[in-house]
Design an enzyme around this catalytic site. Structure first.
Site, short mmCIF file in Angstrom:
data_model
loop_
_atom_site.label_atom_id
_atom_site.label_comp_id
_atom_site.label_asym_id
_atom_site.label_seq_id
_atom_site.Cartn_x
_atom_site.Cartn_y
_atom_site.Cartn_z
N SER A 101 0.78 -1.22 -0.03
CA SER A 101 0.04 0.04 0.01
C SER A 101 0.84 1.27 0.15
O SER A 101 1.62 1.73 -1.06
CB SER A 101 -0.98 0.03 1.27
N HIS A 126 -2.43 -1.25 -4.23
CA HIS A 126 -3.75 -1.19 -4.50
C HIS A 126 -4.30 0.47 -4.46
O HIS A 126 -3.58 1.08 -4.03
CB HIS A 126 -4.57 -2.07 -3.53
#
Length: 202
Positions: A101, A126
């Site tokens: 992330s 993501h």
């Protein structure tokens, strides 16, 4: 039983006697920085302050940021990324363990050609997630608009720094995409994968 942060001896230039400092303090003096937790405002402010201070102290010596992070808050992560672009020294990023992330966003923000992953490291990208699952509709819509802007910002950075087309990055950010060190190199998130038991890089 927890032992706390280990202490190591450090001798300042011109001093005869060494003093005991915590190991991270000693490593900071060698321009080695660590992101070993979730990204939040506290660690973001610490890293930003260290990068600025070390740049003022000597703007010709590179900085090294070791990353083992599950991700975290977007805005504190962006502040670390922006500072890395702003300070005069090159910032090497080194992934050990996991850069997921916002961890992967900071990893990709290192100086291009100076981004490294250890052989067994994992990388995950993501899209940013919402925290307003039960918010009133108006607040949810406002947050959704902000999330779209943040997603666009993150996507543009990944496109610019990986060299991948917009459609590839956009598709990858639709879901959690985990990569090995070699896959992260092929994806342009890192430039080098460390080779075990040697001082060379592949």
């Amino acid at each position: 039983m927890p032992i706390g942060v280990p202490k190591v001896p450090f001798r300042s230039p011109g001093e005869e006697d060494a003093i005991w400092v915590d190991v991270f303090n000693r490593l900071y003096r060698e321009r080695l920085l660590f992101l070993g937790q979730e990204v939040d405002s506290e660690i973001s402010n610490q890293l930003v302050g260290l990068m600025v201070y070390l740049s003022i102290e000597d703007d010709t010596r590179d900085l090294y940021l070791f990353i083992n992070s599950p991700g975290g808050w977007v805005i504190p992560g962006i502040s670390i990324y922006d500072t890395m672009q702003f300070v005069p020294p090159d910032v090497h990023t080194i992934c050990m363990g996991l850069a997921a992330s916002m961890g992967s966003f900071i990893l990709v923000g290192g100086e291009i050609t100076k981004r490294l992953a250890f052989p067994h490291a994992r990388v995950m990208i993501h899209q940013p997630a919402s925290s307003f699952y039960e918010a009133p509709t108006g607040e949810f819509i406002l947050e959704a608009e902000e999330l779209l802007k943040l997603r666009e910002t993150l996507t543009r950075v990944y496109v610019q720094r990986t060299g991948n087309p917009l459609w590839v990055v956009s598709e990858d950010m639709e879901r959690d995409v985990f990569m090995s060190a070699a896959e992260a190199q092929a994806h342009g998130i890192v430039d080098l994968v460390a080779v075990e038991n040697t001082g060379d890089f592949a």
